[in-house]
Write a protein that holds these residues in place. Structure first.
Motif, PDB file in Angstrom:
ATOM      1  N   LEU A  94       6.674   1.363  -0.083  1.00  0.00           N
ATOM      2  CA  LEU A  94       7.624   1.694   0.980  1.00  0.00           C
ATOM      3  C   LEU A  94       8.055   0.435   1.725  1.00  0.00           C
ATOM      4  CD1 LEU A  94       6.108   4.958   2.543  1.00  0.00           C
ATOM      5  CD2 LEU A  94       8.346   4.741   1.444  1.00  0.00           C
ATOM      6  N   SER A  95       7.088  -0.426   2.006  1.00  0.00           N
ATOM      7  CA  SER A  95       7.404  -1.696   2.667  1.00  0.00           C
ATOM      8  C   SER A  95       8.345  -2.530   1.808  1.00  0.00           C
ATOM      9  CB  SER A  95       6.119  -2.481   2.933  1.00  0.00           C
ATOM     10  OG  SER A  95       5.161  -1.715   3.615  1.00  0.00           O
ATOM     11  N   ALA A  96       8.076  -2.568   0.496  1.00  0.00           N
ATOM     12  CA  ALA A  96       8.883  -3.386  -0.407  1.00  0.00           C
ATOM     13  C   ALA A  96      10.338  -2.950  -0.409  1.00  0.00           C
ATOM     14  CB  ALA A  96       8.304  -3.317  -1.819  1.00  0.00           C
ATOM     15  N   LEU A  97      10.559  -1.631  -0.397  1.00  0.00           N
ATOM     16  CA  LEU A  97      11.932  -1.118  -0.382  1.00  0.00           C
ATOM     17  C   LEU A  97      12.669  -1.576   0.868  1.00  0.00           C
ATOM     18  CD1 LEU A  97      14.180   0.777  -1.485  1.00  0.00           C
ATOM     19  CD2 LEU A  97      13.110   2.600  -0.132  1.00  0.00           C
ATOM     20  N   VAL A  98      12.047  -1.404   2.021  1.00  0.00           N
ATOM     21  CA  VAL A  98      12.700  -1.768   3.282  1.00  0.00           C
ATOM     22  C   VAL A  98      12.847  -3.290   3.394  1.00  0.00           C
ATOM     23  CG1 VAL A  98      12.533  -1.627   5.801  1.00  0.00           C
ATOM     24  CG2 VAL A  98      11.878   0.335   4.397  1.00  0.00           C
ATOM     25  N   LEU A  99      11.854  -4.041   2.936  1.00  0.00           N
ATOM     26  CA  LEU A  99      11.958  -5.500   2.950  1.00  0.00           C
ATOM     27  C   LEU A  99      13.122  -5.977   2.082  1.00  0.00           C
ATOM     28  CD1 LEU A  99       8.214  -6.623   2.717  1.00  0.00           C
ATOM     29  CD2 LEU A  99       9.757  -6.980   4.649  1.00  0.00           C
ATOM     30  N   MET A 152      12.780  -7.199  12.519  1.00  0.00           N
ATOM     31  CA  MET A 152      12.901  -6.179  11.478  1.00  0.00           C
ATOM     32  C   MET A 152      11.897  -6.406  10.353  1.00  0.00           C
ATOM     33  SD  MET A 152      16.918  -5.167  11.024  1.00  0.00           S
ATOM     34  CE  MET A 152      17.510  -6.824  10.667  1.00  0.00           C
ATOM     35  N   LEU A 153      11.655  -7.665   9.991  1.00  0.00           N
ATOM     36  CA  LEU A 153      10.691  -7.962   8.934  1.00  0.00           C
ATOM     37  C   LEU A 153       9.262  -7.606   9.343  1.00  0.00           C
ATOM     38  CD1 LEU A 153      11.995 -11.424   7.642  1.00  0.00           C
ATOM     39  CD2 LEU A 153      12.144  -9.211   6.471  1.00  0.00           C
ATOM     40  N   PHE A 154       8.992  -7.645  10.631  1.00  0.00           N
ATOM     41  CA  PHE A 154       7.653  -7.333  11.126  1.00  0.00           C
ATOM     42  C   PHE A 154       7.292  -5.860  10.918  1.00  0.00           C
ATOM     43  CE2 PHE A 154       4.953  -5.883  14.690  1.00  0.00           C
ATOM     44  CZ  PHE A 154       3.837  -6.683  14.478  1.00  0.00           C
ATOM     45  N   VAL A 155       8.267  -4.976  11.119  1.00  0.00           N
ATOM     46  CA  VAL A 155       7.993  -3.531  11.107  1.00  0.00           C
ATOM     47  C   VAL A 155       7.423  -3.029   9.777  1.00  0.00           C
ATOM     48  CG1 VAL A 155       9.041  -1.235  11.333  1.00  0.00           C
ATOM     49  CG2 VAL A 155       9.663  -3.059  12.932  1.00  0.00           C
ATOM     50  N   PRO A 156       7.989  -3.382   8.606  1.00  0.00           N
ATOM     51  CA  PRO A 156       7.480  -2.808   7.355  1.00  0.00           C
ATOM     52  C   PRO A 156       6.117  -3.321   6.924  1.00  0.00           C
ATOM     53  CG  PRO A 156       9.703  -3.714   7.077  1.00  0.00           C
ATOM     54  CD  PRO A 156       9.169  -4.221   8.357  1.00  0.00           C
ATOM     55  N   ILE A 157       5.652  -4.429   7.509  1.00  0.00           N
ATOM     56  CA  ILE A 157       4.422  -5.026   6.994  1.00  0.00           C
ATOM     57  C   ILE A 157       3.240  -4.889   7.938  1.00  0.00           C
ATOM     58  CG2 ILE A 157       5.709  -6.671   5.586  1.00  0.00           C
ATOM     59  CD1 ILE A 157       5.033  -8.833   7.648  1.00  0.00           C
ATOM     60  N   VAL A 158       3.440  -4.296   9.119  1.00  0.00           N
ATOM     61  CA  VAL A 158       2.331  -4.165  10.056  1.00  0.00           C
ATOM     62  C   VAL A 158       1.561  -2.880   9.756  1.00  0.00           C
ATOM     63  CG1 VAL A 158       3.647  -2.946  11.864  1.00  0.00           C
ATOM     64  CG2 VAL A 158       1.704  -4.395  12.486  1.00  0.00           C
ATOM     65  N   ASN A 159       0.248  -2.949   9.846  1.00  0.00           N
ATOM     66  CA  ASN A 159      -0.619  -1.831   9.476  1.00  0.00           C
ATOM     67  C   ASN A 159      -0.727  -0.794  10.589  1.00  0.00           C
ATOM     68  OD1 ASN A 159      -2.509  -0.200   8.262  1.00  0.00           O
ATOM     69  ND2 ASN A 159      -4.160  -1.696   8.253  1.00  0.00           N
ATOM     70  N   ASN A 160      -0.839  -1.258  11.807  1.00  0.00           N
ATOM     71  CA  ASN A 160      -1.069  -0.368  12.946  1.00  0.00           C
ATOM     72  C   ASN A 160       0.236   0.285  13.386  1.00  0.00           C
ATOM     73  OD1 ASN A 160      -1.292   0.066  16.099  1.00  0.00           O
ATOM     74  ND2 ASN A 160      -3.380   0.040  15.292  1.00  0.00           N
ATOM     75  N   LEU A 161       0.232   1.622  13.512  1.00  0.00           N
ATOM     76  CA  LEU A 161       1.449   2.337  13.892  1.00  0.00           C
ATOM     77  C   LEU A 161       1.865   2.029  15.324  1.00  0.00           C
ATOM     78  CD1 LEU A 161       0.955   5.847  12.225  1.00  0.00           C
ATOM     79  CD2 LEU A 161       1.910   3.739  11.282  1.00  0.00           C
ATOM     80  N   LEU A 201       5.455   8.950  -4.351  1.00  0.00           N
ATOM     81  CA  LEU A 201       4.091   9.500  -4.421  1.00  0.00           C
ATOM     82  C   LEU A 201       3.338   9.245  -3.111  1.00  0.00           C
ATOM     83  CD1 LEU A 201       3.054   8.503  -8.060  1.00  0.00           C
ATOM     84  CD2 LEU A 201       3.651  10.788  -7.207  1.00  0.00           C
ATOM     85  N   ILE A 202       3.585   8.110  -2.474  1.00  0.00           N
ATOM     86  CA  ILE A 202       2.972   7.858  -1.171  1.00  0.00           C
ATOM     87  C   ILE A 202       3.433   8.898  -0.164  1.00  0.00           C
ATOM     88  CG2 ILE A 202       2.896   6.236   0.771  1.00  0.00           C
ATOM     89  CD1 ILE A 202       3.097   3.951  -1.254  1.00  0.00           C
ATOM     90  N   LEU A 203       4.735   9.197  -0.155  1.00  0.00           N
ATOM     91  CA  LEU A 203       5.273  10.191   0.775  1.00  0.00           C
ATOM     92  C   LEU A 203       4.726  11.584   0.477  1.00  0.00           C
ATOM     93  CD1 LEU A 203       9.013   9.094   1.080  1.00  0.00           C
ATOM     94  CD2 LEU A 203       7.150   8.692   2.690  1.00  0.00           C
ATOM     95  N   GLU A 204       4.516  11.895  -0.784  1.00  0.00           N
ATOM     96  CA  GLU A 204       3.985  13.204  -1.165  1.00  0.00           C
ATOM     97  C   GLU A 204       2.509  13.346  -0.841  1.00  0.00           C
ATOM     98  OE1 GLU A 204       5.883  15.763  -4.580  1.00  0.00           O
ATOM     99  OE2 GLU A 204       5.198  13.841  -5.363  1.00  0.00           O
ATOM    100  N   GLY A 205       1.843  12.249  -0.596  1.00  0.00           N
ATOM    101  CA  GLY A 205       0.399  12.309  -0.343  1.00  0.00           C
ATOM    102  C   GLY A 205      -0.432  12.188  -1.590  1.00  0.00           C
ATOM    103  N   ARG A 206       0.167  11.723  -2.682  1.00  0.00           N
ATOM    104  CA  ARG A 206      -0.557  11.629  -3.943  1.00  0.00           C
ATOM    105  C   ARG A 206      -0.846  10.187  -4.338  1.00  0.00           C
ATOM    106  NH1 ARG A 206       1.902  14.079  -8.675  1.00  0.00           N
ATOM    107  NH2 ARG A 206       4.012  13.958  -7.825  1.00  0.00           N
ATOM    108  N   ALA A 207      -0.543   9.242  -3.467  1.00  0.00           N
ATOM    109  CA  ALA A 207      -0.827   7.839  -3.735  1.00  0.00           C
ATOM    110  C   ALA A 207      -0.957   7.137  -2.396  1.00  0.00           C
ATOM    111  CB  ALA A 207       0.278   7.207  -4.581  1.00  0.00           C
ATOM    112  N   GLN A 208      -1.398   5.866  -2.435  1.00  0.00           N
ATOM    113  CA  GLN A 208      -1.531   5.100  -1.206  1.00  0.00           C
ATOM    114  C   GLN A 208      -1.107   3.662  -1.443  1.00  0.00           C
ATOM    115  OE1 GLN A 208      -5.703   4.221  -0.233  1.00  0.00           O
ATOM    116  NE2 GLN A 208      -6.249   5.454  -2.000  1.00  0.00           N
TER     117      GLN A 208
END
Length: 490
Positions: A66-71, A117-126, A483-490
């Motif tokens: 997901l991060s890669a797409l937005v980056l 903008m680059l910071f948002v997709p790569i930070v772990n803490n919501l 798959l990440i969005l579906e809950g079947r991957a991480q």
């Protein structure tokens, strides 16, 4: 380390541009910094594609598909807009719309905007993601107000106030999410970390998770431009310099959407989440129907494109609400495709407003003849963003519609097809008004190939290429993100 370097590159470039007084040297630093940032972003995307997950700084940074797409979106759109800025801002200074101090501030805030903008997709803490999204609002508001005119200042204040109200709802949603996490697992510093919540969501109280999602959807949905929280968007997009408008629409909206997707993926770990999907679907359809009359009646070319962004965010939300691996992958592909086409439209619209000295479409005619580069590119991008074949948005919208029908969503699919067909007709009509006809006598000067034209071919290349063929690596990235969005991957 690589992630830190990627973040520092636009910060250093922006500060340097803000301090350098000589215009030519400033442009050189701006151009070199833009290239370095773009290369670093693509390098991070490639590393994620190879490893699936990249972490750094004791998991403070976490980047997945997901991060890669937005980056990738941020990298391509910001690189294109940055190069286009060289020619565009030269013309703004020549026309007397900006002075040198404003120009230095523009380059400073442009690169800081890219960094936030680059910071948002790569930070772990919501929670830190929330801080990053709020930072994008503050920094980009300076770009909206850069002309220091009454209209631009009003648009900037409206943007700040409405997005701050929305982000307050998102903060409340994070408080609820943290409370539910602490209630089950006890207090700890990682209770809002994506890497923790993605594994620990199922035992959390369902009612608190759902309440948190609703608050986050409304809060971040304001920044995304989902109706009825979209009122800031047309004013800000129309008053900002066109390169900044391209970044606002093509990159920022998707960056904010990522925050919704992160929470969506957490909630999808629960049992019985139909309510969540239906809610996102409802916001998507509402955005489509709200955008249509404004696109139809609009006279300002940049406001028309801004309402088109509301429509496109609605299409993405529709795909997320439909769900399923194919539907989610198609929605994510739509996110990328829209960013490429819409950034091209905003940049060409900027060229046209400078050429015709107006944003009023009724006074723009014959762009195909008087602007031999921007005119055809604008027309192609308008067809693309409307979903015409063989462009990339047709591919993703066709996949969304097919998935909806296969899953039995007959009624909402019919509504979806009806409204996007109507918007297609309106967009073609509005674009035809600009590019066809006889150009005013004062606009007969032929357009030259340069900084305002050459960068446009980069996003346009993706609009064409992904309509004909999607590389296996890109398909794999989209499928893993789905798959990440579906809950079947991480």
């Amino acid at each position: 380390m690589f992630l830190w370097v990627m973040l520092m590159s636009p910060i250093v470039t922006g500060v340097a541009c803000g301090l350098i007084g000589h215009p030519k040297i400033r442009e050189i630093v701006h151009g070199i910094g833009s290239v370095i940032t773009f290369v670093l972003v693509i390098g991070v995307v490639y590393e994620i594609a190879q490893k699936s997950v990249v972490m750094a700084a004791n998991q403070f940074f976490y980047a997945d598909s997901l991060s890669a797409l937005v980056l990738a979106i941020i990298g391509i759109v910001s690189f294109t807009a940055s190069l286009h800025s060289i020619g565009y801002m030269r013309q703004e200074v020549a026309d007397g719309h900006l002075n040198d101090v404003q120009l230095r501030n523009y380059y400073l805030w442009l690169h800081l905007f890219i960094a936030t903008m680059l910071f948002v997709p790569i930070v772990n803490n919501l929670g830190m993601m929330w801080v990053g999204i709020e930072a994008t609002t503050v920094v980009s508001a300076f770009l909206v107000a850069i002309y220091r005119k009454a209209e631009s200042l009003e648009a900037a204040w409206k943007y700040l106030i409405l997005c701050s109200v929305g982000i307050a709802f998102a903060l409340l949603g994070l408080v609820v999410l943290y409370s539910s996490s602490v209630q089950v697992y006890g207090a700890a510093e990682d209770r809002l970390n994506w890497t923790f919540l993605i594994h620990a969501a199922q035992p959390l109280p369902a009612h608190l998770l759902l309440l948190s999602f609703v608050l986050l959807l409304v809060g971040y949905g304001t920044k995304v431009g989902l109706a009825p929280m979209h009122f800031w968007l047309p004013d800000a997009h129309s008053q900002a310099p066109s390169p900044a408008s391209a970044m606002l629409s093509g990159a920022l909206l998707n960056t904010a959407f990522l925050a919704i997707l992160r929470m969506f993926a957490i909630v999808m770990r629960m049992e019985g989440v139909a309510f969540v999907s239906h809610l996102v679907l409802l916001f998507g359809l509402l955005s489509l129907f709200v955008a249509f009359p404004f696109i139809l009646l609009q006279q300002d070319i940049k406001r028309m494109l801004a309402f088109s962004s509301v429509e496109q965010m609605g299409i993405i939300a529709f795909g997320i609400g439909i769900g399923g691996e194919t539907g989610l992958a198609a929605a994510l592909l739509q996110m990328f495709n829209h960013a490429m086409a819409k950034s091209t439209l905003f940049l060409t619209a900027g060229n046209m407003t400078q050429h015709y000295q107006t944003k009023n479409m009724s006074r723009m005619r014959g762009a195909l003849r008087s602007m031999p580069y921007s005119g055809p590119i604008f027309l192609l991008a308008a067809f693309a963003v409307s979903g015409a074949p063989p462009f990339s948005l047709f591919t993703s919208e066709f996949a969304l519609t097919a998935t909806a029908f296969v899953q039995g969503h007959w009624f909402v699919s019919a509504l979806f097809l009806l409204i996007i067909a109507a918007i297609f007709g309106v967009m073609v009509y509005q674009s035809g008004r600009v590019v066809l006809g006889v150009a005013p006598s004062r606009s007969e000067i032929q357009e030259r190939f340069g900084w305002r034209v050459a960068p446009l071919f980069l996003p346009l290349l993706f609009v064409f290429a992904f309509g004909l063929f999607i590389p296996r690596e890109v398909q794999g990235l989209l499928q893993h993100a789905a798959l990440i969005l579906e809950g079947r991957a991480q």
